[in-house]
Design a protein around this motif. Structure first.
Motif, short mmCIF file in Angstrom:
data_model
loop_
_atom_site.label_atom_id
_atom_site.label_comp_id
_atom_site.label_asym_id
_atom_site.label_seq_id
_atom_site.Cartn_x
_atom_site.Cartn_y
_atom_site.Cartn_z
N GLY A 1 1.97 15.97 -9.15
CA GLY A 1 1.27 14.63 -9.64
C GLY A 1 1.24 13.48 -8.39
O GLY A 1 2.01 12.88 -8.14
N LEU A 2 0.89 14.54 -7.28
CA LEU A 2 1.33 13.51 -5.81
C LEU A 2 0.23 13.13 -5.17
O LEU A 2 -0.02 13.05 -4.37
N GLY A 3 -1.29 13.44 -5.52
CA GLY A 3 -2.28 13.30 -5.26
C GLY A 3 -2.40 11.86 -4.99
O GLY A 3 -2.86 11.21 -3.66
N LEU A 4 -2.69 11.04 -6.56
CA LEU A 4 -3.26 9.63 -6.44
C LEU A 4 -1.57 8.74 -5.75
O LEU A 4 -2.17 7.88 -4.96
N PRO A 5 -0.10 9.13 -5.35
CA PRO A 5 1.16 8.75 -4.74
C PRO A 5 0.79 8.81 -3.18
O PRO A 5 1.04 7.59 -2.85
N ILE A 6 -0.26 10.17 -2.95
CA ILE A 6 -0.10 9.66 -1.80
C ILE A 6 -1.55 8.90 -0.74
O ILE A 6 -1.49 8.38 -0.58
N THR A 7 -2.56 8.60 -2.17
CA THR A 7 -3.56 7.85 -2.56
C THR A 7 -3.07 6.23 -2.31
O THR A 7 -3.87 5.96 -1.02
N TYR A 8 -2.47 6.31 -2.57
CA TYR A 8 -1.78 4.90 -2.84
C TYR A 8 -0.95 4.81 -1.70
O TYR A 8 -1.62 3.78 -0.96
N GLU A 9 -0.28 5.43 -1.06
CA GLU A 9 0.58 5.25 0.05
C GLU A 9 0.02 5.51 1.19
O GLU A 9 -0.03 4.02 2.05
N ILE A 10 -1.67 5.69 1.36
CA ILE A 10 -2.08 6.21 2.49
C ILE A 10 -2.37 4.31 2.51
O ILE A 10 -3.50 3.53 4.34
N ILE A 11 -3.22 3.77 1.50
CA ILE A 11 -4.35 2.74 1.36
C ILE A 11 -3.28 1.47 1.79
O ILE A 11 -3.53 0.37 2.24
N SER A 12 -1.57 1.92 1.56
CA SER A 12 -0.96 0.64 1.51
C SER A 12 -0.92 0.82 3.25
O SER A 12 -0.29 -0.40 3.88
N THR A 13 -0.59 1.51 3.79
CA THR A 13 -0.35 1.59 5.38
C THR A 13 -1.92 0.81 5.64
O THR A 13 -1.75 0.64 7.03
N HIS A 14 -3.13 0.99 5.15
CA HIS A 14 -3.55 0.88 5.88
C HIS A 14 -4.28 -1.30 5.18
O HIS A 14 -5.84 -1.38 5.71
N HIS A 15 -3.33 -1.79 4.26
CA HIS A 15 -3.42 -2.99 4.24
C HIS A 15 -4.16 -3.07 3.65
O HIS A 15 -5.36 -4.23 3.11
N GLY A 16 -5.04 -1.72 2.66
CA GLY A 16 -6.19 -2.09 1.42
C GLY A 16 -5.41 -2.68 0.29
O GLY A 16 -4.70 -2.35 -0.43
N SER A 17 -6.47 -2.36 -0.82
CA SER A 17 -6.07 -2.47 -2.45
C SER A 17 -6.66 -0.92 -2.77
O SER A 17 -7.89 -0.56 -2.83
N ILE A 18 -6.00 -0.88 -3.64
CA ILE A 18 -6.63 0.15 -5.12
C ILE A 18 -6.33 0.07 -6.47
O ILE A 18 -5.32 -0.64 -6.79
N TRP A 19 -7.13 -0.21 -7.46
CA TRP A 19 -6.99 -0.79 -8.93
C TRP A 19 -8.45 0.64 -9.47
O TRP A 19 -8.83 0.74 -8.74
N PHE A 20 -8.16 0.26 -10.83
CA PHE A 20 -8.98 1.21 -11.54
C PHE A 20 -9.51 0.80 -13.51
O PHE A 20 -8.24 -0.47 -13.11
N THR A 21 -10.75 0.50 -13.17
CA THR A 21 -10.92 0.58 -14.89
C THR A 21 -11.00 1.39 -15.78
O THR A 21 -11.79 2.24 -14.34
N THR A 22 -10.64 1.98 -16.86
CA THR A 22 -11.39 2.85 -17.53
C THR A 22 -10.97 2.50 -19.34
O THR A 22 -11.13 1.51 -19.23
N GLN A 23 -11.93 3.76 -19.69
CA GLN A 23 -12.19 3.00 -21.29
C GLN A 23 -12.32 4.51 -21.60
O GLN A 23 -13.00 5.60 -20.99
N GLU A 24 -11.11 4.82 -22.43
CA GLU A 24 -10.49 6.12 -22.81
C GLU A 24 -11.80 6.73 -23.57
O GLU A 24 -11.85 6.13 -24.30
N GLY A 25 -11.99 7.97 -23.31
CA GLY A 25 -12.79 8.44 -24.18
C GLY A 25 -14.28 8.43 -23.27
O GLY A 25 -15.19 8.60 -24.07
#
Length: 485
Positions: free
Chosen positions: A434-458
């Motif tokens: 469970g470190l893939g997305l936290p690392i992604t989160y951290e990298i985007i943060s240091t690039h002054h960017g934003s990351i979010w998502f939308t989802t529909q279960e199933g």
């Protein structure tokens, strides 16, 4: 003696009528006060005030106008009006109000119905009242500024009544009273007897002042309630932010301790794992793929690779590395990833679709870190489609940012996990930590960017990444947001 008795009876009748009128007015004032106490909608408050002014059982004016101070424009502007605009409307409306027992609420509802059904002309008249506060020779402005009532008895010749106001109202006489609290004036109330031409009596003016005071209190209570609600909203927001920051601080301290321990363990494991992996590869190369023992030996190699990936992820997460900024082609990074995972996608029965904007500008970013970001997102999408599906990668731009969307038709994210997926060590898979997305989160943060998502279960999930074309000079880290929809 007979004449004296008749005169006494007549005087008694006059006194009785006067008392009944005052009693009716007092009842209306009490009902007005009670009604305003339980009403929180400003428009309804203002309409009820005008209804009380025009009710025959109350103050009995033919028409009433509410003119309020617009803080943005600095002008007095007509807001509402109640009453007939001509004798025909008067006959229709007043006929329905002949019952003396009709309540203030019933009168209010009747005028509301008449306005909706017949579009009473008085509403248009009210909207045309519009004067700047600098116009001191205007009776409305004068009453507002001095907070003094004005009784106009000859509008045509009154120097405080502009010609256009007289022509608009069409009344020879009217009364203006200010609406305000101790520290604030909200506007003025204008009332007249344009239909009946009845003179405005002092007792009407006195009761109008009383009604205006009740109205002012109701308006003040409304604005105080609005301010209080806004303060409560700000307080709740500040409280939430404080709680979130406290939670982040606690988590940061906890993760710092865990991270240090994990990094130390990972560092100690890295060398022996490399040795085991090298020996396993050498041992595997001694067997042909057709050998019955080949697959069993290959399991050792694959498991060592998995452990090495886990160790590398822990070390990457524990080491905060500033990006090596250079001109980067996002499309090129994504094409490299698509090429790297294309066979894996085919084997998983996944259709790959790319919608890359060829006019995308180069951005200032760390190419290797962004490769890791989008590889994580793409691999997560593939894992979310165990039975095959469609993986779509899209790029686009706006004035100052480039956007990347990674969308899949997989299992979606369960509602109970939406707020957890960017947290370290959270995973729903049997492999990985469970470190893939936290690392992604951290990298985007240091690039002054934003990351979010939308989802529909199933059904589907789409991750959105926004990155600035140019990195800010010496600015703070950008905000990274997440959310499910």
């Amino acid at each position: 003696l007979y004449n004296d008795v008749a005169s006494a009876r007549e005087n008694l009748a006059i006194i009785n009528r006067s008392l009944n009128e005052k009693l009716a007015q007092m009842r209306m004032i009490i009902e007005l006060s009670d009604t305003l106490q339980v009403t929180s909608d400003l428009d309804e408050i203002l309409h009820i005030i005008l209804t009380a002014v025009t009710a025959r059982q109350g103050l009995g004016f033919n028409r009433a106008f509410l003119v309020l101070h617009n803080l943005e424009t600095g002008r007095l502007e007509g807001r509402f009006a109640i009453g007939p605009s001509d004798p025909e409307e008067a006959g229709r409306i007043w006929h329905q109000l002949e019952d003396e027992g009709v309540s203030l609420k019933e009168i209010f509802d009747l005028y509301k119905y008449e306005e909706e059904k017949h579009r009473l002309g008085i509403s248009n008249t009210a909207k045309k009242i519009n004067y700047p506060l600098s116009q001191d020779d205007n009776v409305l402005v004068r009453a507002f500024k001095t907070r003094t009532p004005y009784l106009v008895t000859d509008a045509v010749n009154d120097p405080l009544v502009p010609k256009e106001m007289y022509e608009l109202l069409g009344a020879d006489s009217f009364v203006v009273v200010p609406l305000g609290s101790k520290d604030t004036t909200y506007g003025v109330l204008l009332a007249d007897n344009m239909i009946t031409k009845a003179p405005i009596e002092q007792k009407q003016l006195d009761f109008l002042k009383v009604a205006a005071n009740h109205a002012s209190l109701a308006i003040e209570r409304y604005y105080l309630g609005e301010k209080l609600a806004e303060k409560i909203k700000e307080l709740k927001k500040a409280t939430r932010a404080l709680m979130e920051n406290q939670e982040k601080l606690i988590n940061a301290e906890r993760l710092s301790t865990i991270g240090q321990m994990a990094a130390q363990i990972a560092h100690e494991l890295r060398h022996p794992l490399s040795t085991i992996g090298g020996m396993a590869h050498t041992f595997l190369n001694r067997f042909e793929p057709s050998d019955p023992l080949y697959e069993r030996r290959k399991i050792i190699v694959d498991e060592v690779k998995l452990l090495e990936n886990i160790v590398n992820n822990i070390l990457n997460f524990s080491r905060t590395r500033q990006p090596n900024i250079e001109k980067t082609d996002i499309n090129e990074v994504l094409r490299s990833i698509i090429g790297a995972i294309s066979m894996e996608a085919i084997d998983a029965n996944i259709i790959l679709k790319e919608n890359l904007d060829e006019a995308l500008p180069l951005i200032e970013a760390d190419k290797d870190q962004l490769f890791q970001v989008f590889l994580n997102l793409v691999k997560n999408s593939i894992s979310a489609m165990p039975n095959g599906g469609k993986l779509e990668i899209t790029t686009r731009k706006d004035i100052s940012n480039v956007w990347v969307e990674v969308s899949d038709t997989g299992t979606g994210i369960a509602s109970e996990n939406v707020d957890k997926i960017f947290k370290p060590f959270f995973t729903t898979r049997s492999t990985g930590i469970g470190l893939g997305l936290p690392i992604t989160y951290e990298i985007i943060s240091t690039h002054h960017g934003s990351i979010w998502f939308t989802t529909q279960e199933g059904k589907k999930t789409t991750f959105y990444v926004k990155l600035p074309i140019k990195q800010p000079k010496g600015g703070d880290d950008g905000e990274v947001t997440s959310g499910g929809g």
